[in-house]
Design a protein around this motif. Structure first.
Motif, PDB file in Angstrom:
ATOM      1  N   ARG A   1       0.854  -1.191   0.000  1.00 27.80           N
ATOM      2  CA  ARG A   1       0.000   0.000   0.000  1.00 27.80           C
ATOM      3  C   ARG A   1       0.890   1.241   0.000  1.00 27.80           C
ATOM      4  NH1 ARG A   1       1.486  -1.591   4.815  1.00 27.80           N
ATOM      5  NH2 ARG A   1       1.584  -0.132   6.570  1.00 27.80           N
ATOM      6  N   THR A   2       0.293   2.375  -0.246  1.00 27.28           N
ATOM      7  CA  THR A   2       1.018   3.641  -0.154  1.00 27.28           C
ATOM      8  C   THR A   2       1.099   4.045   1.311  1.00 27.28           C
ATOM      9  OG1 THR A   2       0.180   4.310  -2.324  1.00 27.28           O
ATOM     10  CG2 THR A   2       1.073   6.042  -0.905  1.00 27.28           C
TER      11      THR A   2
ATOM     12  N   LYS B   1      10.266  -1.283   0.467  1.00 31.11           N
ATOM     13  CA  LYS B   1       9.598   0.026   0.473  1.00 31.11           C
ATOM     14  C   LYS B   1       8.774   0.211   1.746  1.00 31.11           C
ATOM     15  CE  LYS B   1       9.307   0.655  -4.542  1.00 31.11           C
ATOM     16  NZ  LYS B   1       8.401   0.729  -5.719  1.00 31.11           N
TER      17      LYS B   1
ATOM     18  N   SER C   1       8.120   2.647   6.840  1.00 36.39           N
ATOM     19  CA  SER C   1       6.982   2.936   7.722  1.00 36.39           C
ATOM     20  C   SER C   1       7.464   3.548   9.036  1.00 36.39           C
ATOM     21  CB  SER C   1       6.214   1.644   8.011  1.00 36.39           C
ATOM     22  OG  SER C   1       5.271   1.837   9.049  1.00 36.39           O
TER      23      SER C   1
END
Length: 467
Positions: free
Chosen positions: A136-137, A198, A202
């Motif tokens: 997710r983005t 990526k 977070s």
């Protein structure tokens, strides 16, 4: 008769379609789009939030023969996504979200009870569910700069109650002894690993911890991905060093690397040495070094521990990047330097001796008492102290000036005492050398005083001429 038999055999084939229609009645939301077994394994099924509001039978109440179908159905239900911010949820959504959470918990429990969940068809659905929920983005960053985890206010991902169960499910799935690695190769590939990397940006530390563990397990289990994972980590670090200087997962990536480096075979490949030179050493220059220095230092010392001939390259690299005005960063460098010197052999120590002790002399003479104190603590290390004793004739002339000035005029009493102790060590080792250095120091001081006096006289003569 042969013609008739052939016709009857051809006419019997639609029974497979009839069976598919019967399965469609049992699961009305499933859309069958193929007739071959291979295509049926990857058939898609679009489920909505309404389907989550319907009761789903438990595995214990379901016959063994149809549990795999139920497992896949639950996976598809868990692929339905929601906006998990409380302010954006209706009453219906809240109920569906809770039902999804319960389904995820059932899935976590079931994978340890059945070997069927590791079949080809199940693997496809598992990876679809994992991708749908995890990839997710990420939300906009709250902290614009990297902050020490001990000091920052923790940031929590709103979707974590669901994400945690998905991570736990996937972690248990890939570490299971029942999983066929060859079957997973087409699903856990370089693209999938890049997606996980990526997510390491977070701001939720709990998510980064799970990702760190999962990536480490993938590296250990999927040998064909190892080079790709190292390359992806290198690219992430290059962007961090030379572009953004902001990535929340740097410490976790370095922890993974620490384990990877400890498993490197000897002699080290040139690829690994280049990684040390081009990535790990330049990482010392970034501003937020304090956030991940412990992990970075561990990686660097692991290299030197495996191959002591790398010590000169690493020490010279640190000396080139030595902080000029950042005292907290300089303390980190001094700590790491001592760890490296403990692993340095005499022949390598000799090659870096002069630049090393020129920098240590500056640190010893620093007005910042913590820096001076930390530099003098090097003599408390028995191995380093023995190296200094062996090369005292080259070292003492470099550092004598700083030691003498500290012993005479440093404002901090602790630094003053430590300096006197170091001078005493040299006196016990070689009193003649100390006397010789003292005479050279006095001679240089006289030359400096004469030069200063002459400069003042020149200025006075210029002032007189201008009047």
């Amino acid at each position: 008769m042969k013609m008739m038999n052939r016709f009857l055999m051809r006419g019997s084939k639609p029974r497979k379609d009839q069976k598919s229609r019967e399965e469609g009645k049992a699961y009305p939301s499933r859309q069958s789009t193929s007739t071959s077994a291979e295509t049926a394994a990857v058939e898609t099924n679009v489920l909505s939030r309404k389907d989550l509001l319907r009761p789903s039978p438990s595995f214990n109440d379901t016959p063994q023969t149809v549990r795999l179908r139920l497992f896949i159905e639950k996976l598809r239900l868990c692929s339905v996504l929601f906006d998990l911010r409380p302010e954006n949820q209706s009453t219906t959504d809240s109920k569906a979200i809770e039902n999804k959470r319960q389904l995820l918990l059932e899935l976590v429990d079931f994978i340890s009870k059945s070997k069927q969940v590791f079949s080809d068809k199940a693997v496809i659905e598992v990876m679809k569910m994992v991708r749908a929920n995890l990839f997710r983005t990420l939300p906009p960053k709250v902290h614009k700069t990297m902050i020490d985890p001990e000091e920052e206010e923790p940031i929590f991902e709103p979707a974590w109650p669901h994400l945690q169960i998905v991570y736990e499910f996937f972690l248990r799935y890939i570490v299971s002894q029942e999983l066929d690695v060859r079957l997973m190769r087409k699903h856990i590939n370089a693209s999938f690993v890049t997606g996980l990397l990526k997510l390491l940006d977070s701001e939720d530390r709990r998510e980064r911890d799970y990702l760190k563990t999962i990536l480490h397990r993938i590296y250990a289990k999927f040998m064909m991905l190892r080079a790709s994972i190292r390359k992806s980590i290198s690219v992430t670090f290059y962007n961090f060093i030379y572009d953004t200087e902001h990535h929340n997962g740097v410490a976790e990536l370095l922890e993974i690397l620490g384990s990877i480096i400890s498993g490197f075979a000897l002699p080290l490949k040139s690829e690994h040495k280049q990684f040390l030179k081009n990535v790990l050493i330049p990482m010392h220059k970034v501003k937020p070094l304090q956030v991940f220095h412990q992990q970075l230092s561990y990686c660097v010392t692991q290299f030197v521990d495996k191959d002591h001939t790398l010590a000169p390259m690493v020490i010279n690299g640190l000396l080139k990047l030595w902080p000029a005005v950042n005292s907290s960063k300089e303390l980190l460098f001094l700590n790491e330097l001592e760890e490296l010197l403990e692993l340095t052999q005499p022949e390598e120590f000799e090659t870096v001796l002069k630049p090393l002790f020129r920098q240590l002399a500056r640190s010893i003479g620093s007005p910042h008492f913590q820096i001076s104190e930390r530099a003098l603590f090097v003599w408390h290390n028995d191995y380093i102290s023995s190296l200094i004793a062996d090369y005292r004739k080259e070292i003492l002339p470099i550092i004598f000036e700083s030691l003498h000035i500290n012993s005479q005029s440093h404002w901090n009493p602790t630094v003053n005492t430590l300096t006197l102790n170091v001078l005493k060590i040299f006196m016990d080792l070689d009193s003649e050398l100390v006397e010789q250095c003292h005479k050279v120091f006095e001679k240089e001081e006289k030359v400096k005083a004469a030069r200063t006096k002459r400069r003042l006289e020149d200025w006075k003569s210029l002032e007189i001429k201008t009047k």
